[in-house]
Motif scaffolding. Sequence first.
Motif, PDB file in Angstrom:
ATOM      1  N   GLN A  52       0.799  -1.264   0.067  1.00 55.54           N
ATOM      2  CA  GLN A  52      -0.090   0.010   0.015  1.00 55.54           C
ATOM      3  C   GLN A  52       0.901   1.187  -0.017  1.00 55.54           C
ATOM      4  O   GLN A  52       0.447   2.102  -0.630  1.00 55.54           O
ATOM      5  N   ILE A  53       1.789   1.377   0.752  1.00 57.37           N
ATOM      6  CA  ILE A  53       2.760   2.444   0.947  1.00 57.37           C
ATOM      7  C   ILE A  53       3.385   2.814  -0.428  1.00 57.37           C
ATOM      8  O   ILE A  53       3.639   3.893  -1.072  1.00 57.37           O
ATOM      9  N   GLY A  54       3.699   1.470  -1.221  1.00 57.94           N
ATOM     10  CA  GLY A  54       4.481   1.612  -2.447  1.00 57.94           C
ATOM     11  C   GLY A  54       3.896   1.414  -3.579  1.00 57.94           C
ATOM     12  O   GLY A  54       4.226   1.831  -4.735  1.00 57.94           O
ATOM     13  N   SER A  55       2.440   1.288  -3.607  1.00 63.92           N
ATOM     14  CA  SER A  55       1.550   1.027  -4.658  1.00 63.92           C
ATOM     15  C   SER A  55       1.317   2.482  -5.333  1.00 63.92           C
ATOM     16  O   SER A  55       1.172   3.284  -4.711  1.00 63.92           O
ATOM     17  N   PRO A  56       1.325   2.279  -6.842  1.00 61.12           N
ATOM     18  CA  PRO A  56       0.888   3.843  -7.427  1.00 61.12           C
ATOM     19  C   PRO A  56      -0.484   4.040  -7.125  1.00 61.12           C
ATOM     20  O   PRO A  56      -1.404   3.125  -7.059  1.00 61.12           O
ATOM     21  N   ALA A  66       3.644  15.531  -4.402  1.00 60.90           N
ATOM     22  CA  ALA A  66       4.495  16.716  -4.556  1.00 60.90           C
ATOM     23  C   ALA A  66       3.884  17.838  -3.562  1.00 60.90           C
ATOM     24  O   ALA A  66       4.729  18.826  -3.002  1.00 60.90           O
ATOM     25  N   GLN A  67       2.409  17.701  -3.494  1.00 54.59           N
ATOM     26  CA  GLN A  67       1.855  18.881  -2.688  1.00 54.59           C
ATOM     27  C   GLN A  67       2.075  18.367  -1.087  1.00 54.59           C
ATOM     28  O   GLN A  67       1.702  19.567  -0.016  1.00 54.59           O
ATOM     29  N   LEU A  73       5.981  13.143   3.994  1.00 57.74           N
ATOM     30  CA  LEU A  73       6.667  12.123   3.182  1.00 57.74           C
ATOM     31  C   LEU A  73       7.820  11.433   4.041  1.00 57.74           C
ATOM     32  O   LEU A  73       7.913  10.212   3.880  1.00 57.74           O
ATOM     33  N   GLU A  74       8.464  12.028   4.706  1.00 54.97           N
ATOM     34  CA  GLU A  74       9.352  11.469   5.977  1.00 54.97           C
ATOM     35  C   GLU A  74       8.624  10.168   6.814  1.00 54.97           C
ATOM     36  O   GLU A  74       9.099   9.464   6.744  1.00 54.97           O
ATOM     37  N   VAL A  75       7.484  10.718   7.411  1.00 55.93           N
ATOM     38  CA  VAL A  75       6.916   9.820   7.920  1.00 55.93           C
ATOM     39  C   VAL A  75       6.459   8.383   7.192  1.00 55.93           C
ATOM     40  O   VAL A  75       6.513   7.388   7.487  1.00 55.93           O
ATOM     41  N   ARG A  76       6.057   8.543   5.990  1.00 62.88           N
ATOM     42  CA  ARG A  76       5.652   7.480   5.024  1.00 62.88           C
ATOM     43  C   ARG A  76       7.100   6.623   4.807  1.00 62.88           C
ATOM     44  O   ARG A  76       7.106   5.479   4.746  1.00 62.88           O
ATOM     45  N   VAL A  77       8.185   7.268   4.619  1.00 63.82           N
ATOM     46  CA  VAL A  77       9.494   6.722   4.415  1.00 63.82           C
ATOM     47  C   VAL A  77       9.771   5.562   5.577  1.00 63.82           C
ATOM     48  O   VAL A  77      10.368   4.729   5.480  1.00 63.82           O
ATOM     49  N   GLN A  78       9.787   6.587   7.039  1.00 61.16           N
ATOM     50  CA  GLN A  78       9.978   5.758   8.019  1.00 61.16           C
ATOM     51  C   GLN A  78       9.259   4.537   8.259  1.00 61.16           C
ATOM     52  O   GLN A  78       9.500   3.523   8.766  1.00 61.16           O
ATOM     53  N   VAL A  79       7.707   4.794   7.917  1.00 67.67           N
ATOM     54  CA  VAL A  79       6.854   3.754   8.275  1.00 67.67           C
ATOM     55  C   VAL A  79       7.295   2.459   7.389  1.00 67.67           C
ATOM     56  O   VAL A  79       7.453   1.356   7.732  1.00 67.67           O
ATOM     57  N   ALA A  80       7.696   2.879   6.183  1.00 66.85           N
ATOM     58  CA  ALA A  80       8.060   1.657   5.164  1.00 66.85           C
ATOM     59  C   ALA A  80       9.345   0.964   5.609  1.00 66.85           C
ATOM     60  O   ALA A  80       9.555  -0.251   5.514  1.00 66.85           O
TER      61      ALA A  80
END
Length: 137
Positions: A52-56, A66-67, A73-80
């Motif tokens: 889900q995190i990486g799916s288009p 971008a918005q 975005l940092e939180v998303r990267v950390q969760v992944a």
Amino acid sequence: MHHQTIGDHDTVVPARAPATDAHKPVLDAGDLVALRANLHEQYLFRQEQLRQIGSPAPSRADDLLAQQAPSQLEVRVQVAASARMVLADVEAALRRMDEGRYGACHLCRQPIERERLMIVPQARYCSRCQQVREAGR
């Protein structure tokens, strides 16, 4: 003959009890089945989370990303990253089960406590060694 009774009631446990308990397995077959099921469930959950995190996303996904604020975005990267680490730990625990090495501490080689494995089935270290590792950080 006079017998001293002071302290006689304090020593109820036979001296050989710890020796016989030492040969008793920490985990029984039912525990291993339950732990394997738990690990498999975690495995599927983390794979889905990463998907889900990486799916288009639907169209205009790039515009939406971008918005987003940099902190989101940092939180998303950390969760992944966290999900990948847990997934790797779960996969390693399943391999140890398959190889018959599951439940032994990677440092002291003693059995990991059953209660600890029931809470953290992918644990690599017993409680004592885990504390030592965390204190050394």
